[in-house]
Design an enzyme around this catalytic site. Structure first.
Site, PDB file in Angstrom:
ATOM      1  N   ASP A   5       6.570 -39.189  -4.259  1.00 30.49           N
ATOM      2  CA  ASP A   5       5.311 -38.720  -4.852  1.00 30.49           C
ATOM      3  C   ASP A   5       5.346 -38.971  -6.348  1.00 30.49           C
ATOM      4  O   ASP A   5       6.422 -38.973  -6.952  1.00 30.49           O
ATOM      5  CB  ASP A   5       5.121 -37.211  -4.571  1.00 30.49           C
ATOM      6  CG  ASP A   5       3.663 -36.800  -4.631  1.00 30.49           C
ATOM      7  OD1 ASP A   5       3.055 -36.920  -5.712  1.00 30.49           O
ATOM      8  OD2 ASP A   5       3.120 -36.359  -3.608  1.00 30.49           O
TER       9      ASP A   5
ATOM     10  N   VAL B  59       3.150 -45.223  -5.644  1.00 24.94           N
ATOM     11  CA  VAL B  59       3.146 -46.136  -4.498  1.00 24.94           C
ATOM     12  C   VAL B  59       2.272 -47.372  -4.723  1.00 24.94           C
ATOM     13  O   VAL B  59       2.251 -48.265  -3.881  1.00 24.94           O
ATOM     14  CB  VAL B  59       2.732 -45.423  -3.193  1.00 24.94           C
ATOM     15  CG1 VAL B  59       3.795 -44.455  -2.727  1.00 24.94           C
ATOM     16  CG2 VAL B  59       1.371 -44.753  -3.327  1.00 24.94           C
TER      17      VAL B  59
ATOM     18  N   ASN C 127       0.830 -41.883   3.169  1.00 23.11           N
ATOM     19  CA  ASN C 127      -0.149 -40.795   3.098  1.00 23.11           C
ATOM     20  C   ASN C 127      -0.721 -40.556   1.712  1.00 23.11           C
ATOM     21  O   ASN C 127      -1.799 -39.967   1.586  1.00 23.11           O
ATOM     22  CB  ASN C 127       0.541 -39.525   3.636  1.00 23.11           C
ATOM     23  CG  ASN C 127      -0.222 -38.284   3.303  1.00 23.11           C
ATOM     24  OD1 ASN C 127      -1.227 -37.983   3.934  1.00 23.11           O
ATOM     25  ND2 ASN C 127       0.228 -37.550   2.287  1.00 23.11           N
TER      26      ASN C 127
ATOM     27  N   TYR D 227     -13.701 -44.722  -2.000  1.00 24.30           N
ATOM     28  CA  TYR D 227     -12.835 -44.033  -1.029  1.00 24.30           C
ATOM     29  C   TYR D 227     -13.152 -44.507   0.385  1.00 24.30           C
ATOM     30  O   TYR D 227     -12.254 -44.818   1.169  1.00 24.30           O
ATOM     31  CB  TYR D 227     -13.045 -42.523  -1.166  1.00 24.30           C
ATOM     32  CG  TYR D 227     -12.143 -41.686  -0.292  1.00 24.30           C
ATOM     33  CD1 TYR D 227     -10.825 -41.446  -0.648  1.00 24.30           C
ATOM     34  CD2 TYR D 227     -12.618 -41.114   0.886  1.00 24.30           C
ATOM     35  CE1 TYR D 227      -9.995 -40.661   0.142  1.00 24.30           C
ATOM     36  CE2 TYR D 227     -11.808 -40.327   1.681  1.00 24.30           C
ATOM     37  CZ  TYR D 227     -10.489 -40.109   1.309  1.00 24.30           C
ATOM     38  OH  TYR D 227      -9.672 -39.331   2.098  1.00 24.30           O
TER      39      TYR D 227
ATOM     40  N   LYS E 266     -10.495 -46.420   2.822  1.00 22.63           N
ATOM     41  CA  LYS E 266      -9.991 -45.853   4.079  1.00 22.63           C
ATOM     42  C   LYS E 266     -10.365 -46.716   5.278  1.00 22.63           C
ATOM     43  O   LYS E 266      -9.618 -46.795   6.262  1.00 22.63           O
ATOM     44  CB  LYS E 266     -10.471 -44.412   4.231  1.00 22.63           C
ATOM     45  CG  LYS E 266      -9.835 -43.460   3.208  1.00 22.63           C
ATOM     46  CD  LYS E 266      -8.311 -43.449   3.304  1.00 22.63           C
ATOM     47  CE  LYS E 266      -7.672 -42.387   2.427  1.00 22.63           C
ATOM     48  NZ  LYS E 266      -6.207 -42.334   2.588  1.00 22.63           N
TER      49      LYS E 266
HETATM   50  P1  NAI Z   1      -3.342 -33.900  -2.015  1.00 26.08           P
HETATM   51  O1  NAI Z   1      -4.037 -34.279  -3.276  1.00 26.08           O
HETATM   52  O2  NAI Z   1      -3.069 -32.478  -1.707  1.00 26.08           O
HETATM   53  O3  NAI Z   1      -1.977 -34.711  -1.884  1.00 26.08           O
HETATM   54  C1  NAI Z   1      -1.912 -36.077  -2.218  1.00 26.08           C
HETATM   55  C2  NAI Z   1      -0.553 -36.355  -2.831  1.00 26.08           C
HETATM   56  O4  NAI Z   1      -0.496 -37.772  -3.128  1.00 26.08           O
HETATM   57  C3  NAI Z   1      -0.302 -35.610  -4.143  1.00 26.08           C
HETATM   58  O5  NAI Z   1       0.941 -34.945  -4.095  1.00 26.08           O
HETATM   59  C4  NAI Z   1      -0.305 -36.709  -5.194  1.00 26.08           C
HETATM   60  O6  NAI Z   1       0.559 -36.465  -6.284  1.00 26.08           O
HETATM   61  C5  NAI Z   1       0.152 -37.911  -4.375  1.00 26.08           C
HETATM   62  N1  NAI Z   1      -0.234 -39.170  -4.998  1.00 26.08           N
HETATM   63  C6  NAI Z   1      -1.428 -39.517  -5.505  1.00 26.08           C
HETATM   64  N2  NAI Z   1      -1.367 -40.755  -6.026  1.00 26.08           N
HETATM   65  C7  NAI Z   1      -0.102 -41.193  -5.843  1.00 26.08           C
HETATM   66  C8  NAI Z   1       0.585 -42.382  -6.184  1.00 26.08           C
HETATM   67  N3  NAI Z   1      -0.028 -43.382  -6.830  1.00 26.08           N
HETATM   68  N4  NAI Z   1       1.883 -42.506  -5.833  1.00 26.08           N
HETATM   69  C9  NAI Z   1       2.520 -41.501  -5.196  1.00 26.08           C
HETATM   70  N5  NAI Z   1       1.922 -40.343  -4.864  1.00 26.08           N
HETATM   71  C10 NAI Z   1       0.629 -40.190  -5.187  1.00 26.08           C
HETATM   72  O7  NAI Z   1      -4.243 -34.561  -0.871  1.00 26.08           O
HETATM   73  P2  NAI Z   1      -4.284 -34.412   0.719  1.00 26.08           P
HETATM   74  O8  NAI Z   1      -5.581 -33.806   1.055  1.00 26.08           O
HETATM   75  O9  NAI Z   1      -3.040 -33.868   1.262  1.00 26.08           O
HETATM   76  O10 NAI Z   1      -4.408 -35.964   1.083  1.00 26.08           O
HETATM   77  C11 NAI Z   1      -3.409 -36.705   1.750  1.00 26.08           C
HETATM   78  C12 NAI Z   1      -4.055 -37.913   2.387  1.00 26.08           C
HETATM   79  O11 NAI Z   1      -5.028 -37.474   3.339  1.00 26.08           O
HETATM   80  C13 NAI Z   1      -4.821 -38.799   1.403  1.00 26.08           C
HETATM   81  O12 NAI Z   1      -4.612 -40.153   1.734  1.00 26.08           O
HETATM   82  C14 NAI Z   1      -6.263 -38.404   1.630  1.00 26.08           C
HETATM   83  O13 NAI Z   1      -7.153 -39.423   1.281  1.00 26.08           O
HETATM   84  C15 NAI Z   1      -6.252 -38.137   3.122  1.00 26.08           C
HETATM   85  N6  NAI Z   1      -7.332 -37.308   3.622  1.00 26.08           N
HETATM   86  C16 NAI Z   1      -7.500 -36.018   3.184  1.00 26.08           C
HETATM   87  C17 NAI Z   1      -8.536 -35.258   3.680  1.00 26.08           C
HETATM   88  C18 NAI Z   1      -8.780 -33.852   3.239  1.00 26.08           C
HETATM   89  O14 NAI Z   1      -9.835 -33.285   3.585  1.00 26.08           O
HETATM   90  N7  NAI Z   1      -7.871 -33.220   2.517  1.00 26.08           N
HETATM   91  C19 NAI Z   1      -9.476 -35.807   4.687  1.00 26.08           C
HETATM   92  C20 NAI Z   1      -9.189 -37.146   5.070  1.00 26.08           C
HETATM   93  C21 NAI Z   1      -8.153 -37.869   4.556  1.00 26.08           C
END
Ligand code: NAI
Length: 249
Positions: free
Chosen positions: A37, A62, A88, A151, A155
């Site tokens: 992360d 990433v 993810n 976005y 996706k």
């Molecule tokens: P979150 O924001 O809680 O966690 C995302 C994590 O990714 C964070 O810890 C962040 O530091 C890390 N991150 C961001 N850019 C990065 C990079 N360049 N390199 C390494 N790490 C990086 O978000 P969440 O909700 O857990 O999202 C996880 C995945 O699920 C994402 O791909 C998001 O698009 C997808 N998603 C989330 C939904 C939701 O309602 N929360 C719905 C559909 C998909």
């Protein structure tokens, strides 16, 4: 409790939300987990180790190839191989074609799409005894959504890259699937709700529109990821598993 016994897994975006819940579940199912992360996940890794699990945190972007290579090398050097990759990490920008700047468009594509290619480029050669890759898509990658053009594009790309990767690497014993969450109660969703407070009177009210009357919990996405990561899904590849409480129906 041993669905991933003997497996080494990488979870990107593992410091928060869905990634964090999945890293915890993978470790509870006996995997050794590399938590990658931008943010510091060392406390989470230490907690897993303190409860008898195996985990290490790696600070990495990433969208950067050298960082992706370092994450894979950590898995191989610390835990002796690689079997599971959960791509993810992701970001969202709540903008239309009229108000997203080109550099922001490029950043969304780099973090959400290019990262999948870069991580696969380095992880697949390390999966010498086969493996399972799970990519996080989104309901919006399948059906579109408002005020999030970059976005939605990113996706949709992840969902179709998943199919292409599945075809290319099936013969090497590597399965590739996407998990496609609907609204899930994570810091990302809560930040969005705050950004859009004019449209979303409150997070709770928005979630109440859902067929099941609530948003998903990160743990509910994690259990779907575990299914795809483990041998329980041994004949599943190229699929897009929707986990959204009926939101697409
Ligand atoms: P979150 O924001 O809680 O966690 C995302 C994590 O990714 C964070 O810890 C962040 O530091 C890390 N991150 C961001 N850019 C990065 C990079 N360049 N390199 C390494 N790490 C990086 O978000 P969440 O909700 O857990 O999202 C996880 C995945 O699920 C994402 O791909 C998001 O698009 C997808 N998603 C989330 C939904 C939701 O309602 N929360 C719905 C559909 C998909």
């Amino acid at each position: 409790m041993n669905a991933l016994q003997g497996k080494v897994a990488i979870v990107t975006g593992g410091a928060s939300g869905i990634g964090r819940a999945t890293a915890e579940l993978f470790a509870a199912e006996a995997a050794a987990v590399v938590i990658a992360d931008l943010a510091d996940a060392s406390e989470l890794a230490a907690r897993i180790v303190a409860t008898g699990g195996r985990a290490v945190a790696v600070r990495a972007d990433v969208s950067d190839e050298a960082d992706c290579a370092r994450v894979v090398a950590t898995a191989v050097e610390r835990f002796g191989g690689l079997h599971v990759l959960f791509n993810n990490a992701g970001i969202i920008r709540r903008t239309t074609a009229l108000d997203i700047e080109p550099d922001e468009w490029d950043r969304v594509m780099a973090v959400n799409v290019k990262s999948v290619y870069l991580m696969c480029r380095h992880a697949i050669p390390a999966m010498t005894s086969g493996g399972s890759i799970v990519n996080t898509g989104s309901g919006w990658g399948l059906k579109g959504g408002g005020n999030a053009l970059s976005y939605c594009a990113s996706k949709a790309a992840v969902v179709n890259m998943t199919r292409a990767l599945a075809i290319d690497h099936a013969a090497a014993g590597i399965r590739v699937n996407s998990v496609n969450p609907g609204d899930t109660d994570t810091p990302m969703l809560r930040d969005e709700a705050r950004q859009l407070s004019a449209e979303w009177a409150s997070f709770a009210a928005e979630a109440a529109d859902r067929p099941m009357g609530r948003a998903g919990r990160p743990e509910e996405i994690a259990s779907a990821v575990l299914f795809l990561a483990s041998d329980a899904s041994s004949y599943v590849t190229g699929s897009a598993l929707v986990v959204d409480g009926g939101g697409l129906a």
